[in-house]
Design an enzyme around this catalytic site. Structure first.
Site, PDB file in Angstrom:
ATOM      1  N   HIS A  37       0.836  -1.205   0.000  1.00 49.27           N
ATOM      2  CA  HIS A  37       0.000   0.000   0.000  1.00 49.27           C
ATOM      3  C   HIS A  37       0.867   1.250   0.000  1.00 49.27           C
ATOM      4  CE1 HIS A  37      -4.393  -0.825   0.823  1.00 49.27           C
ATOM      5  NE2 HIS A  37      -3.878  -2.040   0.807  1.00 49.27           N
ATOM      6  N   GLU A 106      -5.688  -0.510  -6.519  1.00 46.10           N
ATOM      7  CA  GLU A 106      -6.743   0.262  -5.867  1.00 46.10           C
ATOM      8  C   GLU A 106      -6.383   1.741  -5.971  1.00 46.10           C
ATOM      9  OE1 GLU A 106      -8.270  -2.536  -2.255  1.00 46.10           O
ATOM     10  OE2 GLU A 106      -6.159  -1.960  -2.229  1.00 46.10           O
TER      11      GLU A 106
END
Length: 325
Positions: A37, A106
């Protein structure tokens, strides 16, 4: 069957996660995975370190467990050739223990760096090119590639992996699962309902894989909150509570997701996660993944207020039962 432990990079700082990986190895896990992330899901009690640096540290701190990304996105902030280089380096540092898990990404990780996050079709168009570049580089080729999205000119890994690095792809629906079966070496899928996952994801993946003359490799994952009551569950869930907030697929700012999550009734957030009230119930959470999917790997993704204590208890009381199953 092998069992993996997810080190949650959205919940803990990297130095804590290195120690957690060592504890997972000591607890008897076969694999340690880490998410990749740039931003976490909330901004107040969270973390988001660089998984590739962490993997290098874990490669040196552990001796036996396999390592994997679960998952990294080779489409935007990384050129797929750079991901191949990173994977090969971790494989060498770990003595050949690395598996490369990839996914279509994402917006919370790509948007903050200025990338326009396209629709599913656009992402999979990129993935088609990325998998080819990744696979050819990891197989030792010198790659000239002129695609719509990526280009390479005589690209080659001069610190190649020690052996073949399997590329596993995350999928949550039949189209991605079929693509994984056609192009990747394995499947990673998050399972809420076993029958649904079998029909929509695992089945199409296996069919596509066998059509290539390959044997399917499946990693099934599931989030679990280990907590004695709802108050403890909410505390354990705090770093991840934005994961189920409305609009998470479009948002780039963790503070917005944190606010949306906190504006919701806590019961609504908790209802979106599987909660185990004791160690025995953790077995029940993962039993269907062990017995119902025919997966080669099951990944435990556990949230708890005392994760070290939970990890020790899971190693002593959960893993032996799951292995017997």
């Amino acid at each position: 069957m092998q069992f993996a432990w997810l080190c949650s990079h959205e919940s803990y700082q990297p130095e804590v996660l290195v120690d957690q990986a060592v504890r997972a190895e000591q607890a008897g896990f076969d694999m340690v995975t880490g998410a990749d992330h740039f931003h976490p899901w909330v901004d107040d009690e969270a973390a988001s370190s660089f998984v590739w640096s962490w993997l290098g540290a874990v490669a040196q701190a552990t001796d036996r467990v396999d390592l994997a990304t679960s998952v990294t996105c080779p489409l935007f902030r990384y050129h797929p050739g750079l991901v191949a280089q990173a994977a090969a380096t971790v494989d060498r540092l770990s003595g050949g223990r690395f598996r490369l898990g990839i996914g279509a990404g994402e917006n919370i990780n790509e948007g903050p760096l200025g990338y326009v996050f396209p629709d599913y079709r656009g992402r999979m168009s990129r993935m088609d090119e990325a998998v080819e570049i990744l696979s050819r580089l990891l197989d030792g080729e010198k790659v000239d590639f002129a695609g719509e999205h990526y280009q390479t000119a005589g690209a080659k890994l001069y610190s190649p992996p020690l052996g073949r690095v399997p590329v596993w792809m995350a999928a949550g629906g039949p189209k991605s699962a079929t693509f994984a079966g056609q192009r990747a070496d394995g499947l990673i899928t998050s399972v809420k309902n076993v029958a649904d996952a079998q029909e929509r994801v695992v089945g199409p993946y296996r069919e596509a894989t066998r059509a290539r003359g390959r044997e399917p490799v499946v990693m099934a994952t599931r989030w679990c909150v280990l907590a004695g009551d709802d108050e403890e569950a909410w505390e354990a869930l705090r770093p991840m509570r934005g994961l189920r907030a409305p609009g998470r697929l479009e948002e780039v700012d963790p503070s917005v997701l944190r606010q949306r999550a906190d504006d919701m009734p806590r019961d609504d957030i908790l209802s979106k996660f599987t909660v185990a009230r004791d160690i025995g119930e953790v077995v029940d959470v993962y039993r269907p993944l062990v017995t119902g999917l025919g997966a080669q790997y099951v990944a435990l993704q556990v949230l708890a207020t005392d994760i070290e204590e939970a990890l020790t208890a899971i190693g002593q009381e959960v893993l032996p039962v799951l292995r017997d199953l």
